[in-house]
Design a protein around this motif. Structure first.
Motif, PDB file in Angstrom:
ATOM      1  N   MET A 159       0.802  -1.224   0.000  1.00 26.64           N
ATOM      2  CA  MET A 159       0.000   0.000   0.000  1.00 26.64           C
ATOM      3  C   MET A 159       0.835   1.275   0.000  1.00 26.64           C
ATOM      4  SD  MET A 159      -2.714  -1.424   2.791  1.00 26.64           S
ATOM      5  CE  MET A 159      -3.869  -0.059   2.754  1.00 26.64           C
ATOM      6  N   ASN A 160       2.132   1.162   0.255  1.00 30.30           N
ATOM      7  CA  ASN A 160       2.976   2.354   0.305  1.00 30.30           C
ATOM      8  C   ASN A 160       4.428   1.914   0.131  1.00 30.30           C
ATOM      9  OD1 ASN A 160       3.523   5.056   2.734  1.00 30.30           O
ATOM     10  ND2 ASN A 160       3.796   4.999   0.530  1.00 30.30           N
ATOM     11  N   ALA A 161       4.849   1.756  -1.126  1.00 25.41           N
ATOM     12  CA  ALA A 161       6.162   1.180  -1.409  1.00 25.41           C
ATOM     13  C   ALA A 161       7.287   2.086  -0.940  1.00 25.41           C
ATOM     14  CB  ALA A 161       6.306   0.911  -2.911  1.00 25.41           C
ATOM     15  N   GLY A 162       8.407   1.462  -0.562  1.00 26.71           N
ATOM     16  CA  GLY A 162       9.602   2.209  -0.200  1.00 26.71           C
ATOM     17  C   GLY A 162      10.359   2.637  -1.442  1.00 26.71           C
ATOM     18  N   GLU A 163      11.576   3.136  -1.227  1.00 22.96           N
ATOM     19  CA  GLU A 163      12.369   3.653  -2.339  1.00 22.96           C
ATOM     20  C   GLU A 163      12.750   2.540  -3.305  1.00 22.96           C
ATOM     21  OE1 GLU A 163      16.588   6.020  -2.976  1.00 22.96           O
ATOM     22  OE2 GLU A 163      15.493   6.209  -1.103  1.00 22.96           O
ATOM     23  N   GLY A 164      13.229   1.426  -2.795  1.00 21.53           N
ATOM     24  CA  GLY A 164      13.512   0.269  -3.611  1.00 21.53           C
ATOM     25  C   GLY A 164      14.543   0.526  -4.701  1.00 21.53           C
ATOM     26  N   SER A 165      14.551  -0.334  -5.700  1.00 19.70           N
ATOM     27  CA  SER A 165      15.428  -0.176  -6.857  1.00 19.70           C
ATOM     28  C   SER A 165      14.561  -0.056  -8.094  1.00 19.70           C
ATOM     29  CB  SER A 165      16.373  -1.369  -6.959  1.00 19.70           C
ATOM     30  OG  SER A 165      15.626  -2.569  -7.110  1.00 19.70           O
ATOM     31  N   SER A 166      15.194  -0.027  -9.262  1.00 21.45           N
ATOM     32  CA  SER A 166      14.454   0.210 -10.493  1.00 21.45           C
ATOM     33  C   SER A 166      13.457  -0.899 -10.805  1.00 21.45           C
ATOM     34  CB  SER A 166      15.426   0.391 -11.662  1.00 21.45           C
ATOM     35  OG  SER A 166      16.224  -0.781 -11.812  1.00 21.45           O
ATOM     36  N   ILE A 208     -12.964   8.637   6.043  1.00 20.44           N
ATOM     37  CA  ILE A 208     -12.200   7.631   6.799  1.00 20.44           C
ATOM     38  C   ILE A 208     -12.826   6.255   6.619  1.00 20.44           C
ATOM     39  CG2 ILE A 208     -11.546   6.865   9.120  1.00 20.44           C
ATOM     40  CD1 ILE A 208     -11.361   9.836   9.895  1.00 20.44           C
ATOM     41  N   TYR A 209     -14.149   6.198   6.656  1.00 20.48           N
ATOM     42  CA  TYR A 209     -14.817   4.906   6.497  1.00 20.48           C
ATOM     43  C   TYR A 209     -14.594   4.325   5.099  1.00 20.48           C
ATOM     44  CZ  TYR A 209     -18.298   1.234   6.462  1.00 20.48           C
ATOM     45  OH  TYR A 209     -18.904   0.008   6.362  1.00 20.48           O
ATOM     46  N   ASN A 210     -14.417   5.193   4.093  1.00 20.19           N
ATOM     47  CA  ASN A 210     -14.316   4.744   2.698  1.00 20.19           C
ATOM     48  C   ASN A 210     -12.883   4.716   2.173  1.00 20.19           C
ATOM     49  OD1 ASN A 210     -17.138   4.450   2.352  1.00 20.19           O
ATOM     50  ND2 ASN A 210     -17.359   6.640   2.066  1.00 20.19           N
ATOM     51  N   LEU A 211     -11.886   4.644   3.033  1.00 19.30           N
ATOM     52  CA  LEU A 211     -10.488   4.683   2.591  1.00 19.30           C
ATOM     53  C   LEU A 211     -10.159   3.539   1.631  1.00 19.30           C
ATOM     54  CD1 LEU A 211      -8.460   5.578   5.810  1.00 19.30           C
ATOM     55  CD2 LEU A 211      -8.856   7.018   3.826  1.00 19.30           C
ATOM     56  N   ALA A 212      -9.597   3.905   0.481  1.00 23.56           N
ATOM     57  CA  ALA A 212      -9.213   2.890  -0.491  1.00 23.56           C
ATOM     58  C   ALA A 212      -8.076   3.340  -1.399  1.00 23.56           C
ATOM     59  CB  ALA A 212     -10.418   2.491  -1.354  1.00 23.56           C
ATOM     60  N   ASP A 213      -7.863   4.657  -1.557  1.00 25.26           N
ATOM     61  CA  ASP A 213      -6.943   5.167  -2.577  1.00 25.26           C
ATOM     62  C   ASP A 213      -5.505   5.246  -2.081  1.00 25.26           C
ATOM     63  OD1 ASP A 213      -8.708   6.404  -5.006  1.00 25.26           O
ATOM     64  OD2 ASP A 213      -9.784   6.523  -3.114  1.00 25.26           O
ATOM     65  N   PHE A 214      -4.916   4.085  -1.833  1.00 17.18           N
ATOM     66  CA  PHE A 214      -3.526   4.034  -1.424  1.00 17.18           C
ATOM     67  C   PHE A 214      -2.637   3.859  -2.651  1.00 17.18           C
ATOM     68  CE2 PHE A 214      -6.020   2.630   2.190  1.00 17.18           C
ATOM     69  CZ  PHE A 214      -5.499   3.408   3.216  1.00 17.18           C
ATOM     70  N   ALA A 215      -1.333   3.878  -2.448  1.00 15.92           N
ATOM     71  CA  ALA A 215      -0.396   3.692  -3.555  1.00 15.92           C
ATOM     72  C   ALA A 215      -0.505   2.276  -4.114  1.00 15.92           C
ATOM     73  CB  ALA A 215       1.027   3.962  -3.069  1.00 15.92           C
ATOM     74  N   ASN A 216      -0.081   2.134  -5.375  1.00 14.28           N
ATOM     75  CA  ASN A 216      -0.032   0.835  -6.050  1.00 14.28           C
ATOM     76  C   ASN A 216      -1.393   0.177  -6.194  1.00 14.28           C
ATOM     77  OD1 ASN A 216       2.915   0.745  -6.258  1.00 14.28           O
ATOM     78  ND2 ASN A 216       2.873   0.472  -4.043  1.00 14.28           N
ATOM     79  N   GLN A 217      -2.450   0.988  -6.281  1.00 15.63           N
ATOM     80  CA  GLN A 217      -3.781   0.421  -6.433  1.00 15.63           C
ATOM     81  C   GLN A 217      -4.332   0.599  -7.839  1.00 15.63           C
ATOM     82  OE1 GLN A 217      -4.827  -1.384  -3.781  1.00 15.63           O
ATOM     83  NE2 GLN A 217      -2.823  -0.742  -3.025  1.00 15.63           N
ATOM     84  N   SER A 218      -3.463   0.818  -8.828  1.00 15.45           N
ATOM     85  CA  SER A 218      -3.935   1.016 -10.194  1.00 15.45           C
ATOM     86  C   SER A 218      -4.605  -0.240 -10.741  1.00 15.45           C
ATOM     87  CB  SER A 218      -2.769   1.425 -11.103  1.00 15.45           C
ATOM     88  OG  SER A 218      -1.738   0.448 -11.060  1.00 15.45           O
ATOM     89  N   ARG A 219      -4.154  -1.412 -10.272  1.00 11.45           N
ATOM     90  CA  ARG A 219      -4.756  -2.654 -10.753  1.00 11.45           C
ATOM     91  C   ARG A 219      -5.274  -3.522  -9.621  1.00 11.45           C
ATOM     92  NH1 ARG A 219      -0.243  -1.641 -13.673  1.00 11.45           N
ATOM     93  NH2 ARG A 219       1.036  -2.793 -12.205  1.00 11.45           N
TER      94      ARG A 219
END
Length: 349
Positions: free
Chosen positions: A19-26, A229-240
């Motif tokens: 839901m919230n990726a770190g820096e990581g690599s390429s 708050i009740y409808n939270l869904a739009d986190f990172a990496n949720q395109s698919r």
């Protein structure tokens, strides 16, 4: 309006997700972790998800974006509720919404998933056959726009219409139960103050209100924050992928003073048990302020020591002070708080 602040503290369970990726690599999307491997979602990501959830239901109330703020806190929910900085005008606003990071509570193993982008078929401009472009290339190099390809059907050469490559990467996933809190400073919603200076003595004699919306608008904005708050869904990496950030176990405090004490109420150990001593102590501490109200509700099966937690909550629910109410579900909990704020039952007005 009687209440000064709202504190929402909740647990939510997820399946495998990042839901919230770190820096990581390429080619690797890492999980953000703390405490030697527990996952977390940053407070910034939580605020982004909240803003998106609110905007989806109230698109006309968001007049600008965080990148290009308008500064109109009287009419724009982006600037009023989430703050802004406009360097050219020397103007800024602190957000009345504070979000903690969502902290994973249980040490589950990480899973690595392959991210694979398929190469689309293209059409040969000579014979109009549908071909797989990687079968038409020479060698193993990537296919850049304009590079010669040879059609396997007609044998004629043609230029690649665009860059064509097969993208491979890896993403870390983990399941968990996350603990998060959001505080709402009701007093400062729709309010902008500046120091008031005495003309005679050139000293500050109080605060002057530049903008102040009425209580009905302030309550409406607070209600939409709660719905968000009740409808939270739009986190990172949720395109698919799909993930549910809605509260599974929630405690909401309507408070006569602004503090964030209730944020520490749901402490979960790595076996999935809520610390009932902390739960009871924090609730007692918050309810020690007269006319504070607490509402709680949960979905069964999320925590392991559910029966012990239920006993604590029922103890407060049966108290004669009517400062605590145990609800059947998280949605009912939010509805009760909204009714209290809007004056549909005893409490806020």
């Amino acid at each position: 309006m009687e209440y000064k602040s709202i504190l929402v503290s909740w647990l939510f369970e997820t399946d495998l997700t990042n839901m919230n990726a770190g820096e990581g690599s390429s080619n690797l999307k890492e999980i953000k972790t703390y405490n030697n491997g527990l996952p977390y979602i940053s407070g910034q990501s939580m605020r982004h998800a909240l803003r998106q959830a609110m905007k989806r239901e109230n698109p006309n109330e968001f007049k600008c974006t965080p990148e290009y703020p308008c500064g109109d806190i009287g009419n724009c929910w982006t600037c009023d509720l989430f703050g802004f900085l406009i360097p050219k005008k020397g103007s800024k606003r602190w957000s009345p919404i504070k979000a903690s990071p969502a902290l994973g509570q249980i040490r589950y193993p990480l899973v690595t998933d392959l991210i694979f982008r398929m190469v689309e078929d293209i059409k040969c401009p000579n014979c109009e056959s549908k071909i797989y472009p990687l079968s038409a290339r020479e060698g193993t190099s990537e296919i850049s726009q304009g590079k010669d390809l040879k059609c396997p059907e007609c044998g004629e050469k043609f230029s690649a219409p665009y860059d064509i490559r097969q993208a491979l990467a890896h993403k870390q996933l983990i399941k968990n139960i996350y603990k998060s809190s959001i505080s709402i400073d009701l007093y400062h919603i729709g309010l902008e103050e500046v120091p008031k200076i005495s003309n005679d003595d050139n000293i500050m004699v109080g605060m002057e209100e530049l903008i102040s919306i009425d209580d009905d608008k302030r309550i409406e904005r607070a209600i939409q924050i709660l719905n968000g708050i009740y409808n939270l869904a739009d986190f990172a990496n949720q395109s698919r992928e799909m993930v549910n950030g809605s509260p599974d176990f929630v405690i909401i405090g309507l408070q006569k003073q602004y503090n964030q004490r209730l944020a520490s109420v749901l402490k979960l150990d790595e076996s999935g048990n809520i610390d009932t001593n902390i739960l009871e102590s924090v609730i007692n501490d918050v309810l020690a302020i007269n006319e504070n109200k607490i509402y709680a509700g949960y979905i069964s099966g999320v925590i392991n020591n559910e029966s012990e937690v239920k006993n604590v909550l029922e103890y407060f629910d049966n108290d004669d002070s009517n400062q605590f109410e145990l609800c059947n579900t998280p949605r009912e909990t939010f509805n009760k708080v909204i009714n209290d704020l809007s004056g549909d039952n005893s409490g806020g007005s």
